[in-house]
Write an enzyme that holds these catalytic residues in place. Structure first.
Site, PDB file in Angstrom:
ATOM      1  N   LYS A  89      49.947  34.111 -40.462  1.00 13.48           N
ATOM      2  CA  LYS A  89      50.296  34.824 -41.697  1.00 13.48           C
ATOM      3  C   LYS A  89      49.977  36.315 -41.563  1.00 13.48           C
ATOM      4  O   LYS A  89      50.817  37.162 -41.889  1.00 13.48           O
ATOM      5  CB  LYS A  89      49.514  34.200 -42.867  1.00 13.48           C
ATOM      6  CG  LYS A  89      49.810  34.820 -44.201  1.00 13.48           C
ATOM      7  CD  LYS A  89      49.523  33.861 -45.336  1.00 13.48           C
ATOM      8  CE  LYS A  89      48.063  33.773 -45.703  1.00 13.48           C
ATOM      9  NZ  LYS A  89      47.552  34.990 -46.366  1.00 13.48           N
ATOM     10  N   SER A  90      48.784  36.643 -41.080  1.00 17.32           N
ATOM     11  CA  SER A  90      48.401  38.059 -40.978  1.00 17.32           C
ATOM     12  C   SER A  90      49.352  38.820 -40.064  1.00 17.32           C
ATOM     13  O   SER A  90      49.750  39.956 -40.349  1.00 17.32           O
ATOM     14  CB  SER A  90      46.985  38.172 -40.409  1.00 17.32           C
ATOM     15  OG  SER A  90      46.053  37.640 -41.304  1.00 17.32           O
TER      16      SER A  90
ATOM     17  N   ARG B  42      52.240  41.920 -40.915  1.00 16.69           N
ATOM     18  CA  ARG B  42      52.164  43.219 -40.233  1.00 16.69           C
ATOM     19  C   ARG B  42      53.445  43.520 -39.469  1.00 16.69           C
ATOM     20  O   ARG B  42      53.884  44.677 -39.383  1.00 16.69           O
ATOM     21  CB  ARG B  42      50.937  43.236 -39.310  1.00 16.69           C
ATOM     22  CG  ARG B  42      49.633  43.361 -40.110  1.00 16.69           C
ATOM     23  CD  ARG B  42      48.427  42.900 -39.322  1.00 16.69           C
ATOM     24  NE  ARG B  42      47.160  43.198 -39.971  1.00 16.69           N
ATOM     25  CZ  ARG B  42      46.600  42.469 -40.940  1.00 16.69           C
ATOM     26  NH1 ARG B  42      47.214  41.374 -41.382  1.00 16.69           N
ATOM     27  NH2 ARG B  42      45.436  42.814 -41.462  1.00 16.69           N
TER      28      ARG B  42
ATOM     29  N   GLY C 140      47.222  39.075 -51.225  1.00 21.62           N
ATOM     30  CA  GLY C 140      46.272  40.181 -51.097  1.00 21.62           C
ATOM     31  C   GLY C 140      46.646  41.091 -49.942  1.00 21.62           C
ATOM     32  O   GLY C 140      46.508  42.316 -50.023  1.00 21.62           O
TER      33      GLY C 140
ATOM     34  N   ARG D 255      41.958  40.298 -58.534  1.00 20.34           N
ATOM     35  CA  ARG D 255      41.236  40.551 -57.274  1.00 20.34           C
ATOM     36  C   ARG D 255      40.866  42.034 -57.161  1.00 20.34           C
ATOM     37  O   ARG D 255      41.594  42.904 -57.619  1.00 20.34           O
ATOM     38  CB  ARG D 255      42.089  40.068 -56.090  1.00 20.34           C
ATOM     39  CG  ARG D 255      42.237  38.544 -56.170  1.00 20.34           C
ATOM     40  CD  ARG D 255      42.957  37.972 -55.002  1.00 20.34           C
ATOM     41  NE  ARG D 255      42.220  38.156 -53.770  1.00 20.34           N
ATOM     42  CZ  ARG D 255      42.703  37.827 -52.573  1.00 20.34           C
ATOM     43  NH1 ARG D 255      43.911  37.311 -52.473  1.00 20.34           N
ATOM     44  NH2 ARG D 255      41.987  38.011 -51.490  1.00 20.34           N
TER      45      ARG D 255
ATOM     46  N   ASP E 128      38.632  32.628 -43.831  1.00 17.28           N
ATOM     47  CA  ASP E 128      39.546  31.732 -44.558  1.00 17.28           C
ATOM     48  C   ASP E 128      39.290  30.256 -44.227  1.00 17.28           C
ATOM     49  O   ASP E 128      39.824  29.367 -44.896  1.00 17.28           O
ATOM     50  CB  ASP E 128      41.006  32.074 -44.226  1.00 17.28           C
ATOM     51  CG  ASP E 128      41.404  33.420 -44.818  1.00 17.28           C
ATOM     52  OD1 ASP E 128      40.761  33.854 -45.794  1.00 17.28           O
ATOM     53  OD2 ASP E 128      42.341  34.036 -44.301  1.00 17.28           O
TER      54      ASP E 128
ATOM     55  N   LYS F  42      38.444  35.647 -53.239  1.00 19.23           N
ATOM     56  CA  LYS F  42      39.684  35.247 -52.568  1.00 19.23           C
ATOM     57  C   LYS F  42      40.672  34.715 -53.621  1.00 19.23           C
ATOM     58  O   LYS F  42      40.510  34.986 -54.796  1.00 19.23           O
ATOM     59  CB  LYS F  42      39.371  34.205 -51.481  1.00 19.23           C
ATOM     60  CG  LYS F  42      38.537  34.773 -50.331  1.00 19.23           C
ATOM     61  CD  LYS F  42      39.299  35.833 -49.584  1.00 19.23           C
ATOM     62  CE  LYS F  42      38.494  36.415 -48.440  1.00 19.23           C
ATOM     63  NZ  LYS F  42      39.203  37.521 -47.772  1.00 19.23           N
TER      64      LYS F  42
ATOM     65  N   ARG G  25      35.978  30.727 -54.093  1.00 22.33           N
ATOM     66  CA  ARG G  25      35.929  29.567 -53.187  1.00 22.33           C
ATOM     67  C   ARG G  25      34.540  28.944 -53.089  1.00 22.33           C
ATOM     68  O   ARG G  25      34.427  27.799 -52.640  1.00 22.33           O
ATOM     69  CB  ARG G  25      36.478  29.956 -51.809  1.00 22.33           C
ATOM     70  CG  ARG G  25      37.986  30.177 -51.845  1.00 22.33           C
ATOM     71  CD  ARG G  25      38.592  30.548 -50.503  1.00 22.33           C
ATOM     72  NE  ARG G  25      40.047  30.651 -50.634  1.00 22.33           N
ATOM     73  CZ  ARG G  25      40.838  31.274 -49.773  1.00 22.33           C
ATOM     74  NH1 ARG G  25      40.333  31.856 -48.689  1.00 22.33           N
ATOM     75  NH2 ARG G  25      42.139  31.309 -49.967  1.00 22.33           N
TER      76      ARG G  25
HETATM   77  C1  S3P Z   1      43.697  39.068 -44.071  1.00 18.17           C
HETATM   78  C2  S3P Z   1      42.372  39.375 -44.118  1.00 18.17           C
HETATM   79  C3  S3P Z   1      41.374  38.560 -44.810  1.00 18.17           C
HETATM   80  C4  S3P Z   1      41.857  37.160 -45.101  1.00 18.17           C
HETATM   81  C5  S3P Z   1      43.253  37.156 -45.625  1.00 18.17           C
HETATM   82  C6  S3P Z   1      44.204  37.824 -44.655  1.00 18.17           C
HETATM   83  C7  S3P Z   1      44.618  40.002 -43.396  1.00 18.17           C
HETATM   84  O1  S3P Z   1      41.041  39.189 -46.024  1.00 18.17           O
HETATM   85  O2  S3P Z   1      40.997  36.521 -46.001  1.00 18.17           O
HETATM   86  O3  S3P Z   1      43.680  35.825 -45.853  1.00 18.17           O
HETATM   87  O4  S3P Z   1      45.765  39.610 -43.120  1.00 18.17           O
HETATM   88  O5  S3P Z   1      44.208  41.135 -43.134  1.00 18.17           O
HETATM   89  P1  S3P Z   1      39.901  40.319 -46.046  1.00 18.17           P
HETATM   90  O6  S3P Z   1      40.232  41.238 -44.969  1.00 18.17           O
HETATM   91  O7  S3P Z   1      39.961  41.014 -47.360  1.00 18.17           O
HETATM   92  O8  S3P Z   1      38.627  39.565 -45.839  1.00 18.17           O
END
Ligand code: S3P
Length: 427
Positions: free
Chosen positions: A20-21, A25, A92, A120, A313, A340, A344
Site C-alpha cells: 500500500k505505501s 508513492r 492517512g 486524525r 501496522d 490510527k 488500536r
Molecule cells: C504509512 C506510514 C505509517 C503506517 C501507514 C502507512 C506510509 O503511518 O501506519 O499505514 O505509507 O507512510 P505513520 O508514518 O504515521 O506511522
C-alpha cells in the site's frame, strides 16, 4: 461476516496484493515526474484509489488498466488547481503526503476525508509546513481535516519530528522538492524509507544518515517503471494465522522485506516462530522474498523501541498472536496506535477481552498474558481494516463462532482478503 474455528490447518501458497505505501508513492511521484510511469502489481485498495482520484482532480491523466497503471506525469510544476475540495477517503498516507505537495503549489486547495480522517492528528504536518512558509489551516480549528492549504514559495528547514512517522517525514521531503534550500527531517527512530528510495529512483537527491533524511530542492524527476512488491502488512495476517493454527504450513510469495518494514518477522522469530525466507531478491532497493511459515509453539516477548515503526501496522495482529504464546508479551512505545484508523489499543483490548484473552491496556501499548484459549465473540472492527483482518485470523484459532461487524472495511487495503484466507483453510 462469520468465522468458525478453522479447520485443522492452513496449508498452501498465496500471493498477497501490492504494498500500500509503495503504491501510493508510485502514483504521487509519477505525477510529479516528467514522462509516463508504469506501475505493475499496484494495490487496488480503496486508499490507493483515493490517491489516484486526487491526482486526476489535480489534472494528471491516469490509466487504470487490468495489468498496469499508467501515470502521465507533468513535472514538478504541472499540477492544476482542483475546482472543489479533494477527498482522501480513509487514507492517512494520501492526506499527509499530498499536503506536502500542495504546500509547494501556486494555488490553494481544500482537502478532507471520511469520519476517521477528520479525527486524525494533522498538527504534525501543519507545523513543519507552516515553518517552511505554507499557509495551512484546519478549517474547524481542531488540527484535523478538513484542511486548507495555500501553497507558497517554500524555505528549506531542518525539522525534528516528535514521532517516528513516515507520513510526516514524506510530507516534509515532498515539500522540500519545492523549497529554496535543502530540507531535512530527524525522527526519533527510523520509519519506513520507501519515499527516500523511490524519490532517488526518480532522480531526486535524497540522502539518509541514521534517522535523518535530507532532500535537495527542484530536481528534474523522470518517469520510472515501478514493480510493487507484495505487502508485508497484508502477509502478516497469514503469518499469524499459520502460527496460531496447529499443523499449518503456508508459503507467501513475493513479499516486500525492506528492513524498515520487516519487524513482524523479527518479533515472530523472537517468539519462537519458524519462518524461512526463500528466493531473496535485492530488487530495486526494495528487497523481496517468499516467506515459508510453519506452525510453531510460541513464547512471550518484549516489543518496544526502534522496532516499533518497522511493524506499527502489525501490532494488532502481534497482540492477537501473543494470546497463543506461553508467558507475557509486553508492547510498549506504541502510543501511535491510538491515532490510527481507530484507537488500536482500546479496540484490541476490548475485542480480545471479549474472546477471553488476558490483556491490559497501558499508556503506550498492551500487556498480554498468553496461554488462555480464545473463544468466539462478536467483534466490531470499528471500520478499521487492520482490526477486521486481525480478528479473521484469530477466529481461526478460537473455539466457536466469531462474528465480525463492519467486516467490509478490508477493501481499504486488501479487497479479496476473506477469499484468500478461506482458500488456505483445510477442513
Ligand atoms: C504509512 C506510514 C505509517 C503506517 C501507514 C502507512 C506510509 O503511518 O501506519 O499505514 O505509507 O507512510 P505513520 O508514518 O504515521 O506511522
Amino acid at each position: 461476516m462469520r468465522f468458525t474455528r478453522a479447520a485443522s490447518a492452513l496449508k498452501g501458497t498465496i500471493t498477497v496484493p501490492g504494498d500500500k505505501s509503495i503504491s501510493h508513492r508510485a502514483v504521487m511521484f509519477g505525477a510529479l515526474a516528467k514522462g509516463t510511469t508504469r506501475i505493475t502489481n499496484f494495490l487496488r485498495g480503496a486508499d490507493c484509489l483515493s490517491t489516484i482520484a486526487c491526482f486526476q482532480r489535480l489534472g494528471i491523466r491516469i490509466e487504470n488498466n487490468a495489468d498496469e497503471i499508467l501515470i502521465y506525469g507533468k513535472g514538478l510544476h504541472g499540477l492544476c488547481a482542483p475546482d472543489s475540495p479533494l477527498y482522501t477517503g480513509n487514507s492517512g498516507t494520501t492526506t499527509r503526503l499530498i499536503s506536502g505537495i500542495l504546500a509547494g503549489q501556486n494555488f490553494a486547495t481544500e482537502l478532507s476525508g471520511d469520519e476517521s480522517i477528520q479525527s486524525r492528528p494533522m498538527k504534525r504536518i501543519m507545523e513543519p509546513l507552516s515553518l517552511m512558509g505554507a499557509r495551512i489551516e484546519s478549517l474547524r480549528g481542531n488540527d484535523c481535516a478538513p484542511l486548507r492549504i495555500q501553497g507558497a514559495g517554500l524555505h528549506g528547514i531542518h525539522y525534528t519530528s516528535r514521532v517516528a512517522s513516515a507520513q510526516v517525514k514524506s510530507c516534509i521531503l515532498l515539500a522540500g522538492l519545492y523549497a529554496d534550500s535543502p530540507t531535512s527531517v530527524t525522527e526519533p527512530y527510523l520509519s519506513r524509507n520507501h519515499s527516500e528510495l523511490m524519490l532517488q529512483h526518480f532522480g531526486a537527491s535524497v540522502t539518509s544518515a541514521d534517522t535523518t533524511a535530507t532532500i535537495l530542492p527542484e530536481p528534474d524527476l523522470s518517469a520510472r517503471g515501478i514493480q510493487v512488491p507484495g505487502d508485508i502488512s497484508s502477509a502478516a495476517y497469514f503469518i499469524a494465522a499459520a502460527l496460531m493454527v496447529p499443523d499449518s504450513e503456508v508459503l507467501i510469495k513475493n513479499v516486500g522485506v525492506n528492513p524498515t518494514r520487516d519487524g513482524i518477522l523479527k518479533v515472530c522469530r523472537d517468539m519462537g516462530a519458524d519462518i524461512t525466507l526463500l528466493n531473496e531478491n535485492a530488487g530495486n532497493g526494495e528487497p523481496t522474498a517468499d516467506l515459508l511459515i510453519r506452525y510453531s509453539s510460541l513464547h512471550g516477548t518484549a516489543v518496544g523501541g526502534a522496532v516499533i515503526p518497522t511493524l506499527i501496522d502489525e501490532l494488532p495482529v502481534v497482540a492477537a498472536l501473543a494470546c497463543f504464546a506461553e508467558g507475557t508479551t509486553v508492547i510498549r512505545d506504541a502510543q501511535e496506535l491510538k491515532v490510527k484508523e481507530s484507537n488500536r489499543i482500546n479496540v484490541m483490548v476490548k475485542n480480545l477481552s471479549a474472546m477471553g484473552a488476558h490483556i491490559t491496556a497501558t499508556e503506550d501499548g498492551m500487556i498480554i498474558e498468553g496461554g488462555y484459549p480464545l473463544h468466539g465473540a462478536v467483534i466490531d472492527s470499528c471500520m478499521d481494516h487492520r482490526i477486521a483482518m486481525t480478528f479473521a485470523a484469530a477466529a481461526l484459532a478460537a473455539d466457536g463462532e466469531t462474528e465480525i461487524v463492519n467486516a467490509d472495511c478490508v477493501r481499504i487495503s486488501y479487497p479479496d482478503f476473506y477469499e484468500d484466507l478461506g482458500r488456505l483453510c483445510r477442513n
